[in-house]
Design an enzyme around this catalytic site. Sequence first.
Site, PDB file in Angstrom:
ATOM      1  N   PRO A 179     -42.772   9.202  41.496  1.00  0.00           N
ATOM      2  CA  PRO A 179     -43.548   8.196  42.263  1.00  0.00           C
ATOM      3  C   PRO A 179     -45.018   8.571  42.393  1.00  0.00           C
ATOM      4  CG  PRO A 179     -41.433   8.580  43.325  1.00  0.00           C
ATOM      5  CD  PRO A 179     -41.525   9.592  42.224  1.00  0.00           C
ATOM      6  N   GLY A 180     -45.884   7.575  42.103  1.00  0.00           N
ATOM      7  CA  GLY A 180     -47.321   7.737  42.265  1.00  0.00           C
ATOM      8  C   GLY A 180     -48.015   8.518  41.167  1.00  0.00           C
ATOM      9  N   TYR A 193       1.292  11.030 -11.739  1.00  0.00           N
ATOM     10  CA  TYR A 193       0.948  10.028 -10.728  1.00  0.00           C
ATOM     11  C   TYR A 193       0.466   8.754 -11.414  1.00  0.00           C
ATOM     12  CZ  TYR A 193      -1.693   7.871  -6.868  1.00  0.00           C
ATOM     13  OH  TYR A 193      -2.194   7.002  -5.925  1.00  0.00           O
ATOM     14  N   ASN A 207     -11.638   6.803  -6.038  1.00  0.00           N
ATOM     15  CA  ASN A 207     -11.551   7.714  -4.895  1.00  0.00           C
ATOM     16  C   ASN A 207     -12.030   6.990  -3.636  1.00  0.00           C
ATOM     17  OD1 ASN A 207     -11.028  10.484  -6.317  1.00  0.00           O
ATOM     18  ND2 ASN A 207     -12.689   9.535  -7.471  1.00  0.00           N
ATOM     19  N   LEU A 229       0.822  -1.207   0.000  1.00  0.00           N
ATOM     20  CA  LEU A 229       0.000   0.000   0.000  1.00  0.00           C
ATOM     21  C   LEU A 229       0.856   1.258   0.000  1.00  0.00           C
ATOM     22  CD1 LEU A 229      -2.549  -1.152   2.742  1.00  0.00           C
ATOM     23  CD2 LEU A 229      -2.755  -1.401   0.255  1.00  0.00           C
ATOM     24  N   LYS A 262       2.080   4.931 -11.456  1.00  0.00           N
ATOM     25  CA  LYS A 262       1.297   3.768 -11.047  1.00  0.00           C
ATOM     26  C   LYS A 262       1.275   2.708 -12.146  1.00  0.00           C
ATOM     27  CE  LYS A 262      -0.196   4.552  -6.837  1.00  0.00           C
ATOM     28  NZ  LYS A 262       0.179   3.651  -5.719  1.00  0.00           N
TER      29      LYS A 262
END
Length: 399
Positions: free
Chosen positions: A310-311, A119, A148, A64, A123
């Site tokens: 509560p309640g 580039y 990409n 890579l 490659k």
Amino acid sequence: MKVLVTGAKGFVGQNLVESLKNLKDNKDRTRPELKIEEIYEYDKETDPNLLDEYCKTCDFVFNLAGVNRPKENSEFMEGNFGFASTLLDTLKKNNNKCPVMLSSSIQATLIGRYAESDYGKSKLEGENLFFNYAKENNSKVLVYRFTNLFGKWCRPNYNSVVATFCNNIANDLEIQVNDPNAELELCYIDDVVREMLDALDGKEHHCHFDGVTAIDDKDGAYCYIPTTHKVTLGEIVELLNVFKEQPNTLIIPEIKNNSFAKKLYSTYLSYLPKEKVKFELKMNKDDRGSFTELLKTENCGQFSVNISKPGITKGQHWHHSKWEFFMVVSGCALIEERKVGTDEVISFEVSGDKIEAVHMLPGYTHNIKNLSDTEDLVTVMWANELFDPNHPDTYGMEV
């Protein structure tokens, strides 16, 4: 299996190495056939002498390493062709014929806007080097021409417009879109890593190229990532702005499985600054407790949490068409529902010790009563539609 990863600290390398570590440590059990013994991480800062040591014993190489943004164009050839040559020479020196993967680029096609790409030329030279190596040494090479790439840990303001947009929008920085209709072919990092692990397992996907398009071909000289997404710059920005507004709207957009939106959302979140990781929700409080909307969806209703002291009894209303789930997650409650116009009452005693979902039926007035004298009652609620104050479909009536 001993695996060598060059460019291990790069975007793809980092994601691949962490996935290999999960396999090695048995944290990922989705690929029981892959037994990872060692992971050799090699990067530009690694002692060069280690390359020889790694090439002696590795069983698979992911190459890579490469140069994307050099100061001089000549560095393209040195970084993309030169190191590849060094790697293959070192394998030959050690008579290691293990499979070798090459990370190339779609720019190597030298077609259209890539025609004059230095580039791409570097490659392409690297690809030819690998193909010649395969013939001369009877070794398996896997050449991937990546499009990409995007995903977590990708460096913004470098060579990924998605990373730059995600970073800038997450951090309230400006972005520049010259042509919102410009279309990109994008590949998500998890799809890349999945294919890399397939390749490690001898199940890589082969193709040939028709221009810049990869065509599935089991006898093809190249390899490819089967899942990519074609999307315009304008669509990317529109989605990112929706994601950015989620803490304000609470709306989670429709995100289909394996969709670009799902992958982009995960990517966007990885760029959030610390101060945006947590956001406040509006609690509607009174002397009975509180009610807080949690999340809303575009087509599948909304989630809320209700806390009753509560309640206390809450509810005492009914709906024509709206329906809900009540799920008590802490405390004990009595839920009662009465069919409007009748004396027919159905009741359910529920608690957080055994979490159950109770339908609030259309046409039934309903309530929920905290049976404890000391503890708060916590109920997660889901409604099948977003609350519309202009059409609330809610009518007060005691059970």
